[in-house]
Design an enzyme around this catalytic site. Structure first.
Site, PDB file in Angstrom:
ATOM      1  N   ASP A 167       9.432  37.643  74.559  1.00  0.00           N
ATOM      2  CA  ASP A 167      10.591  37.134  73.826  1.00  0.00           C
ATOM      3  C   ASP A 167      11.239  38.312  73.116  1.00  0.00           C
ATOM      4  O   ASP A 167      10.683  38.849  72.152  1.00  0.00           O
ATOM      5  CB  ASP A 167      10.158  36.073  72.812  1.00  0.00           C
ATOM      6  N   LYS A 230      17.278  31.883  74.500  1.00  0.00           N
ATOM      7  CA  LYS A 230      16.605  31.235  73.371  1.00  0.00           C
ATOM      8  C   LYS A 230      17.502  31.317  72.150  1.00  0.00           C
ATOM      9  O   LYS A 230      18.176  32.325  71.932  1.00  0.00           O
ATOM     10  CB  LYS A 230      15.267  31.949  73.129  1.00  0.00           C
ATOM     11  N   LYS A 266      15.338  27.707  75.605  1.00  0.00           N
ATOM     12  CA  LYS A 266      14.330  27.530  74.559  1.00  0.00           C
ATOM     13  C   LYS A 266      15.003  27.415  73.197  1.00  0.00           C
ATOM     14  O   LYS A 266      15.426  28.415  72.618  1.00  0.00           O
ATOM     15  CB  LYS A 266      13.343  28.703  74.553  1.00  0.00           C
TER      16      LYS A 266
END
Length: 330
Positions: A167, A230, A266
């Protein structure tokens, strides 16, 4: 929302079902044509919580689905190996066995465990043999302001330690100044550093200034090869919201329509209640369809969400609400 079938809910995902996004050349005409009608988006988002309602066994099935899509996360300064091992144990067995038995369910697990780089080896060892991937937050998380060579090196170290997902955080200044080439180049370099590990691009949407910027940043990151986009680090003052999610999800749909590649989504930060998880799942189903409701294409970034879901499942089975402390994460 239809009932989620047993095979869908208990499948031990994530597994790679899609061809991985190779990225494409930066198309500035496409990026700059992206717009966001804020008032219309906010009106649509405001209707979502009341438009889809599931009850009883249908709600239980959807909550079990949500569990399989959680990146169970601990990103605290006082993380210890013991805490991470306990979190991994919860990821392996996210719901008490007596509740699963009462629901007629086989074993399930969360989508991933997400930790800081220093805790990757501990998490990898604790999850060995389970198929649950470890995700590492890298690239100077959460601000992303360390020198780019150091951020790239951190990605390499996390992959070497066994992280299967990375991430990363983008440089918000590139979005705020409209330097889309710099954002593209940065994202592409990070994707290359990840190698076979999948990369989730954290946009930190609460710091991007406008929904139009969110749409454009989403497109640029996908063009540069992101496997997921995300919303947030969870550390911003504003994290995942339904309007932001709607903008990002429609960017995913546009990218798929143009290229044929499905990119994951996400939402992260501030999603702590089971009812909120149901709303996000309904949004995904409405906008993208059932295929995006699998953990290889959808995740919740959450730490406390699982506890509330387990509490709601216990209420479904017993008719009584239990105390929150009975559903501790670690």
């Amino acid at each position: 929302m239809r009932e989620v079938g047993r095979d869908e809910t208990t499948s031990h995902l994530p597994q790679v079902h899609e061809a991985r996004n190779p990225g494409m050349a930066l198309d500035l005409d496409w990026v700059l044509s992206a717009r966001a009608n804020t008032s219309a988006i906010e009106r649509r988002a405001a209707t979502l919580p009341g438009r889809r309602s599931v009850k009883k066994e249908y709600q239980a099935a959807w909550l079990l689905k949500a569990i399989t899509c959680i990146d169970l996360t601990t990103l605290a300064g006082d993380d210890t190996p013991g805490r991470v091992r306990r979190l991994c144990a919860k990821a392996r067995q996210p719901v008490r066995q007596d509740l699963l038995d009462a629901l007629g369910m086989g074993p399930i697990h969360t989508g991933a465990v997400c930790v800081y780089h220093d805790m990757v080896p501990t998490a990898v060892a604790a999850l060995e043999g389970t198929g649950i991937p470890v995700a590492a937050v890298s690239t100077g998380f959460p601000a992303g302001l360390s020198p780019l060579p150091l951020r790239i090196a951190e990605i390499g170290e996390s992959v070497k330690a066994g992280a299967r997902e990375i991430d990363i955080v983008i440089s918000r200044r590139h979005v705020l100044t409209g330097n889309w080439q710099a954002l593209y180049d940065e994202m592409k370099a990070m994707r290359e550093a990840c190698g076979d590990a999948h990369v989730k691009a954290i946009l930190a949407t609460g710091e991007l200034g406008s929904l139009r910027n969110v749409a454009r940043a989403s497109l640029v990151c996908m063009m540069a090869g992101a496997d997921f986009i995300k919303t947030s680090t969870g550390k911003e003052s504003v994290n995942a919201t339904l309007p932001v999610s709607l903008v990002m999800i429609r960017a995913l749909r546009d990218y798929f329509d143009e290229t044929g590649y499905r990119i994951g989504y996400k939402p992260a930060g501030g999603i702590s209640k089971a009812k909120d998880a149901l709303t996000y799942l309904a949004l995904i189903k409405d906008e993208l369809g059932n295929r995006w409701l699998q953990p290889d294409l959808f995740r919740f970034g959450a730490s406390s969400l699982l506890g509330d879901i387990e509490r709601q499942l216990e209420h479904h089975v017993t008719g009584r609400y239990s105390a929150n402390y009975r559903h501790a994460m670690a």
